[in-house]
Every structure is written in structure tokens, then in C-alpha cells.
Write a protein that holds these residues in place. Structure first.
Motif, mmCIF file in Angstrom:
data_model
loop_
_atom_site.group_PDB
_atom_site.id
_atom_site.type_symbol
_atom_site.label_atom_id
_atom_site.label_comp_id
_atom_site.label_asym_id
_atom_site.label_seq_id
_atom_site.Cartn_x
_atom_site.Cartn_y
_atom_site.Cartn_z
ATOM 1 N N VAL A 95 14.268 -8.349 -1.207
ATOM 2 C CA VAL A 95 15.413 -7.544 -0.759
ATOM 3 C C VAL A 95 16.325 -7.149 -1.909
ATOM 4 C CG1 VAL A 95 15.401 -8.454 1.585
ATOM 5 C CG2 VAL A 95 16.756 -9.612 -0.169
ATOM 6 N N ASN A 96 16.095 -7.722 -3.074
ATOM 7 C CA ASN A 96 16.905 -7.350 -4.236
ATOM 8 C C ASN A 96 16.256 -6.217 -5.039
ATOM 9 O OD1 ASN A 96 19.301 -7.640 -5.690
ATOM 10 N ND2 ASN A 96 18.404 -9.065 -7.157
ATOM 11 N N ARG A 97 15.352 -5.501 -4.411
ATOM 12 C CA ARG A 97 14.715 -4.334 -5.011
ATOM 13 C C ARG A 97 14.871 -3.147 -4.070
ATOM 14 N NH1 ARG A 97 13.603 -5.690 -10.374
ATOM 15 N NH2 ARG A 97 13.453 -7.954 -10.303
ATOM 16 N N ALA A 98 14.960 -1.967 -4.656
ATOM 17 C CA ALA A 98 15.044 -0.749 -3.857
ATOM 18 C C ALA A 98 13.710 -0.498 -3.161
ATOM 19 C CB ALA A 98 15.401 0.436 -4.745
ATOM 20 N N ILE A 99 13.757 0.216 -2.029
ATOM 21 C CA ILE A 99 12.532 0.402 -1.250
ATOM 22 C C ILE A 99 11.531 1.341 -1.929
ATOM 23 C CG2 ILE A 99 13.580 -0.180 0.963
ATOM 24 C CD1 ILE A 99 13.823 2.813 1.534
ATOM 25 N N ASP A 100 11.957 2.062 -2.951
ATOM 26 C CA ASP A 100 11.001 2.886 -3.692
ATOM 27 C C ASP A 100 10.507 2.206 -4.964
ATOM 28 O OD1 ASP A 100 13.333 3.031 -5.151
ATOM 29 O OD2 ASP A 100 13.245 5.203 -5.461
ATOM 30 N N ARG B 28 -6.939 -7.821 -2.729
ATOM 31 C CA ARG B 28 -7.170 -6.498 -2.170
ATOM 32 C C ARG B 28 -5.945 -5.644 -2.439
ATOM 33 N NH1 ARG B 28 -4.246 -9.338 1.062
ATOM 34 N NH2 ARG B 28 -2.916 -8.393 2.658
ATOM 35 N N LYS B 29 -6.059 -4.358 -2.183
ATOM 36 C CA LYS B 29 -4.884 -3.504 -2.202
ATOM 37 C C LYS B 29 -4.219 -3.533 -0.828
ATOM 38 C CE LYS B 29 -6.065 -0.490 -6.031
ATOM 39 N NZ LYS B 29 -5.946 0.888 -6.581
ATOM 40 N N ILE B 30 -2.931 -3.195 -0.796
ATOM 41 C CA ILE B 30 -2.153 -3.293 0.441
ATOM 42 C C ILE B 30 -2.015 -1.920 1.076
ATOM 43 C CG2 ILE B 30 0.105 -3.890 1.397
ATOM 44 C CD1 ILE B 30 0.420 -5.960 -0.730
ATOM 45 N N ASP B 31 -2.209 -1.896 2.378
ATOM 46 C CA ASP B 31 -2.035 -0.653 3.127
ATOM 47 C C ASP B 31 -0.552 -0.270 3.094
ATOM 48 O OD1 ASP B 31 -1.531 1.132 5.477
ATOM 49 O OD2 ASP B 31 -3.674 0.790 5.797
ATOM 50 N N PRO B 32 -0.236 0.985 2.827
ATOM 51 C CA PRO B 32 1.175 1.403 2.834
ATOM 52 C C PRO B 32 1.904 1.082 4.140
ATOM 53 C CG PRO B 32 -0.168 3.104 1.840
ATOM 54 C CD PRO B 32 -1.125 2.083 2.396
ATOM 55 N N ALA C 32 -0.243 1.056 -8.040
ATOM 56 C CA ALA C 32 -1.543 0.411 -8.231
ATOM 57 C C ALA C 32 -1.804 -0.670 -7.186
ATOM 58 C CB ALA C 32 -1.625 -0.193 -9.636
ATOM 59 N N LEU C 33 -0.758 -1.112 -6.493
ATOM 60 C CA LEU C 33 -0.914 -2.140 -5.456
ATOM 61 C C LEU C 33 -1.358 -1.554 -4.124
ATOM 62 C CD1 LEU C 33 -0.386 -5.186 -4.752
ATOM 63 C CD2 LEU C 33 1.943 -4.512 -4.163
ATOM 64 N N LEU C 34 -1.202 -0.247 -3.950
ATOM 65 C CA LEU C 34 -1.371 0.384 -2.641
ATOM 66 C C LEU C 34 -2.772 0.944 -2.430
ATOM 67 C CD1 LEU C 34 2.014 2.330 -2.507
ATOM 68 C CD2 LEU C 34 1.501 0.052 -1.573
ATOM 69 N N ALA C 35 -3.223 0.852 -1.174
ATOM 70 C CA ALA C 35 -4.523 1.389 -0.787
ATOM 71 C C ALA C 35 -4.437 2.846 -0.364
ATOM 72 C CB ALA C 35 -5.119 0.553 0.342
ATOM 73 N N GLY C 36 -3.236 3.394 -0.362
ATOM 74 C CA GLY C 36 -3.033 4.783 0.031
ATOM 75 C C GLY C 36 -1.657 5.228 -0.409
ATOM 76 N N ALA C 37 -1.275 6.403 0.057
ATOM 77 C CA ALA C 37 0.017 6.964 -0.337
ATOM 78 C C ALA C 37 1.118 6.562 0.629
ATOM 79 C CB ALA C 37 -0.082 8.490 -0.398
ATOM 80 N N LEU C 38 2.309 6.342 0.084
ATOM 81 C CA LEU C 38 3.480 6.103 0.920
ATOM 82 C C LEU C 38 3.949 7.425 1.527
ATOM 83 C CD1 LEU C 38 5.545 3.680 -1.328
ATOM 84 C CD2 LEU C 38 4.557 3.118 0.885
ATOM 85 N N PRO C 39 4.768 7.358 2.607
ATOM 86 C CA PRO C 39 5.353 8.594 3.144
ATOM 87 C C PRO C 39 6.146 9.333 2.084
ATOM 88 C CG PRO C 39 5.735 6.749 4.632
ATOM 89 C CD PRO C 39 5.150 6.178 3.370
ATOM 90 N N ALA C 40 6.310 10.624 2.290
ATOM 91 C CA ALA C 40 6.927 11.483 1.278
ATOM 92 C C ALA C 40 8.335 11.049 0.915
ATOM 93 C CB ALA C 40 6.930 12.929 1.765
ATOM 94 N N HIS C 41 9.072 10.412 1.851
ATOM 95 C CA HIS C 41 10.450 10.033 1.556
ATOM 96 C C HIS C 41 10.530 8.792 0.665
ATOM 97 C CE1 HIS C 41 9.629 7.353 4.984
ATOM 98 N NE2 HIS C 41 10.630 6.600 4.556
ATOM 99 N N LEU C 42 9.402 8.126 0.430
ATOM 100 C CA LEU C 42 9.365 6.981 -0.474
ATOM 101 C C LEU C 42 8.444 7.326 -1.642
ATOM 102 C CD1 LEU C 42 9.094 3.884 1.894
ATOM 103 C CD2 LEU C 42 11.114 4.736 0.715
ATOM 104 N N VAL C 43 9.033 7.607 -2.778
ATOM 105 C CA VAL C 43 8.258 7.987 -3.950
ATOM 106 C C VAL C 43 8.173 6.780 -4.887
ATOM 107 C CG1 VAL C 43 8.074 9.562 -5.896
ATOM 108 C CG2 VAL C 43 9.065 10.353 -3.734
#
Length: 286
Positions: free
Chosen positions: A84-89, A128-132, A94-105
Motif C-alpha cells: 500500500v506504500n506504492r502507487a497503483i501504477d 509464473r507470471k501474474i494475470d493483470p 515483466a511480472l504480468l501475463a498480459g496488459a493492464l487496463p489503459a488507465h493503469l500504465v
């Protein structure tokens, strides 16, 4: 002075303790002391290694805060699951198995980030990689409620008193085998106010001076300047003061086993003195 009220609890997410009487516009939070590991975490590394990321016992070290008129908030989930001490973007692509929604870059470079990749250097948390969608669910269930409760508490006190002081509580890894060998090289405490942008210097100097008076080595903005929580809360021009405090883990616990050391009780007592002094400081400002 009255004892603390039970306050709020969101199971698995957070708790909030409030003073029974004589409440002050003083809020403390411990965002990284949680040790309730969600069932869907699915980490592959050894749990004892993963647990070293916790700010173990920090919530206990500051537990007397409500006795001095302060509100105390603590996370129940571990920072290695979502921080929680990090911003949501602040997400490593490299951790993700796909793309995040456009509002999270996702940011192109992140040192630790919202969701960690490693328990320690060379020890991955996941195989493994994590699903967005998993990341978004963690934000919704854990990150957002924590910020909402802290925001609501600070906003309410600011409306009531016209000012609020927030202390964001952490521990930091220790270097050097003994306190004597660390003396003068590594700090016992580091205070962070993002180079004076999140709280009035008089508050930072007061906390530093009090701890120095107890014999501790205190540094300001050295290595730990503060991250998302004090950035969001600290607006000193509006009398909203937010300060991060980091305490050296070697003062009170074994960093490998997480067992308490004999110095725990002394540190706990000294922090209770600090909390009493902070309460007097706040009263004097009102």
C-alpha cells in the motif's frame, strides 16, 4: 486518560484503534506489519524467507499510541502480496501475463513496486507470471480499502481540528553485526519527509530531537525519504503533516528468525515516551 476503543476491523485487510477519550489529530499507521497471508497468494519461495519482508512487530512497538490520544491503523496482509506504500501504477510489466487496463500504465522501471517479484535477491516469489486481473483484485480488496480508511481518518480529524499530524511507521534492514559496530555509520532511525515537502520542518525536527535525546542516531531523508503514503497525506500548507519513521530492526529483533531480542522492551518503552511527547507537541499547535 482512557483506554483505546476497539475501532474498525476489516478481516484480513486492516484494523483501526481509536482513543476512548481526549482524541487528538494525530494518526499513526503501520502498513507493512501484516502477517495474514491470503489463500490465493500462491508463492513458491520458502515462507520464512518471504516473511523477512515484513515490518515485524512495528504495530506492537507503537501500540500505546491510542493511550496518548492518537488513532492507530495497521495492515493485516503482507506487503509482499501488495504494497500500500506504492502507487497503483508502480507495476513491473515483466511480472504480468498480459496488459493492464489503459488507465493503469506500468512504469518502465521499478525497484520493488506494488507487487514484488523477489523475496530477496535471487529468490523469486512466483514461478509464473501474474494475470493483470489478479493485480486489479488485490488493489480493490486490499490497497484501496487501506488508503480509504487512512484518508477518511485524516480528513475527519482535519475538519474537526483544522490540522492533522500523521506518522507512517516502518522498520529498515540492519547492517553490521552489532550496534557498537554500526554506531556513527548506520542510523537507528531515519525520518523521511520527502525533502521537507510532506510536513513542517518543526515536526520532523521535534521527533528527531526527542529520539536523539534518548541516545539514538537519527538521520533525516537519508535513504528513506518516504513513498506513497506520506506523499498522499502530506500537504503542510494545509496543516496536513505526514512523516515517515524507519527503525533499525537490529534494535529489537533477529532479522532471520524474526524473534524478539532483549532490546525490544527498551525500544517499546522509548517509543511510548516519543508518543507522549508527540501528543504534547500536537496539543501545543492547536
Amino acid at each position: 486518560m482512557g483506554s483505546a476503543k476497539a475501532g474498525l476491523e476489516i478481516p484480513g485487510v486492516l484494523w483501526r484503534r481509536e482513543p476512548a477519550a481526549g482524541g487528538l489529530p494525530l494518526v499513526l499507521d503501520s502498513p507493512h506489519s501484516g502477517a495474514v497471508y491470503p489463500a490465493d497468494f500462491a508463492y513458491c519461495c520458502p515462507l520464512p524467507v518471504l516473511r523477512r519482508a515484513e515490518d515485524a512487530y512495528v504495530d506492537e512497538l507503537f501500540a500505546t499510541a491510542p493511550e496518548h490520544g492518537a488513532t492507530l491503523i495497521g495492515a493485516l496482509f503482507p506487503r509482499s502480496y501488495i504494497d500500500v506504500n506504492r502507487a497503483i501504477d508502480d507495476v513491473d510489466p515483466a511480472l504480468l501475463a498480459g496488459a493492464l487496463p489503459a488507465h493503469l500504465v506500468p512504469r518502465p522501471v521499478t525497484r520493488v513496486g506494488l507487487v514484488r517479484r523477489h523475496a530477496q535477491p535471487g529468490v523469486p516469489i512466483y514461478d509464473r507470471k501474474i494475470d493483470p486481473d489478479d493485480v486489479l483484485a488485490r488493489i480493490e480488496r486490499y490497497h484501496a480499502p487501506y488508503h480509504r480508511v487512512l484518508d477518511e481518518c485524516c480528513d475527519r480529524l482535519h475538519r474537526e481540528f483544522g490540522a492533522v499530524w500523521h506518522l507512517n511507521c516502518h522498520s529498515m534492514p540492519s547492517y553490521g553485526p552489532s550496534r557498537e559496530e554500526r554506531k556513527g555509520v548506520y542510523a537507528d532511525f531515519v525520518l523521511g519527509d520527502r525533502d521537507g515537502t510532506t510536513c513542517g520542518r518543526e515536526f520532523t525536527d521535534f521527533v528527531a530531537g526527542f529520539l536523539q535525546g534518548l541516545g539514538y542516531d537519527v538521520r533525516i531523508n537519508e535513504g528513506y525519504k518516504g513513498v506513497e503514503l506520506i506523499r498522499r497525506q502530506g500537504r503542510p500548507a494545509e496543516r496536513r503533516h505526514s512523516l515517515q519513521i524507519e527503525v533499525d530492526r537490529a534494535l529489537y529483533m533477529d532479522q532471520k528468525t524474526l524473534e524478539r531480542l532483549p532490546g525490544f522492551e527498551r525500544l517499546e518503552a522509548d517509543l511510548a515516551r516519543l508518543l507522549a511527547a508527540m501528543a504534547d507537541f500536537v496539543r501545543a499547535q492547536l
